[in-house]
Design an enzyme around this catalytic site. Sequence first.
Site, PDB file in Angstrom:
ATOM      1  CB  SER A 143      18.904  55.178 -17.921  1.00 26.30           C
ATOM      2  OG  SER A 143      20.122  55.865 -17.436  1.00 26.30           O
ATOM      3  CE1 TYR A 156      18.119  58.945 -22.503  1.00 26.17           C
ATOM      4  CE2 TYR A 156      19.560  58.943 -20.249  1.00 26.17           C
ATOM      5  CZ  TYR A 156      19.085  58.416 -21.353  1.00 26.17           C
ATOM      6  OH  TYR A 156      19.627  56.768 -21.599  1.00 26.17           O
TER       7      TYR A 156
END
Length: 269
Positions: A143, A156
């Site tokens: 990400s 996360y």
Amino acid sequence: MGVQNKETALITGASSGIGYELSKLFAEHRYNLVLVARNIKRLSELSKELIENFGICVKIIQKDLSLTCSAEEIFYEVESSNIQIDILVNNAGTGANGLFHEIDYKKDIEMINLNIASLTILTKLFSKKMVKRKKGKILNVASTGSYQPGPYIAVYYATKAYVLSFSEAITNELKSYGISVTTLCPGATKTEFSKRAGKADLKIAMDAKTVAMAAYDGLMRNKRLVIPGWRNKLAVSISKLFPGNVSAKAVREIQQQLTEQAMKEKRLG
């Protein structure tokens, strides 16, 4: 099961979002597929569609990769089916938005198991086979959050930082064995991820198909890193210029707004 082709790709998280779009792309290029997800109904529907449209072989495996035993079970099921995995796509992932101390720790553990442990186990087991053949490709989905701390989405972002660091390390290790490792670092993407994480989508979020196309192209070109979209490239470049506390402040403002927006939409909804 269709016409037998030469190479097979295994894709986790194949039932929706980026994984779904990647499954269709690989099918269009006549790869046989092993598709993994929890949602067996969606997997079955996708499998039927791809077999009918492209005449490929598709095996579906229903597994919950937040249970780390699932990764090994997938490997042995593939082995017992005498399927050679030429391309491994570790796409499955999950997140949770909110203040760290307020999120149930069980959600954090599920996130760590899915985003880190299962990805690592699958990569370990299938890369060993690739090393013996001196050929293979691996795509790991990280990400843009891999590059900065993430208040309101702390665990996360931390798991995705692991994916990026881990992938870049094994890129170096596996290159001499003829294996390429590509790390995909998408930004906000229009998938079911945001809804499951408890936040709204950014208005500038990219569509999953565009992200998947960039990932597929980069993987086939043996690129080390793929950051889809100029906005995401710019965001990563800017994040590298500032200390962590400055990045954390900016991320918190964005994530807090998205969380509050999702809660508002749920109340109205």
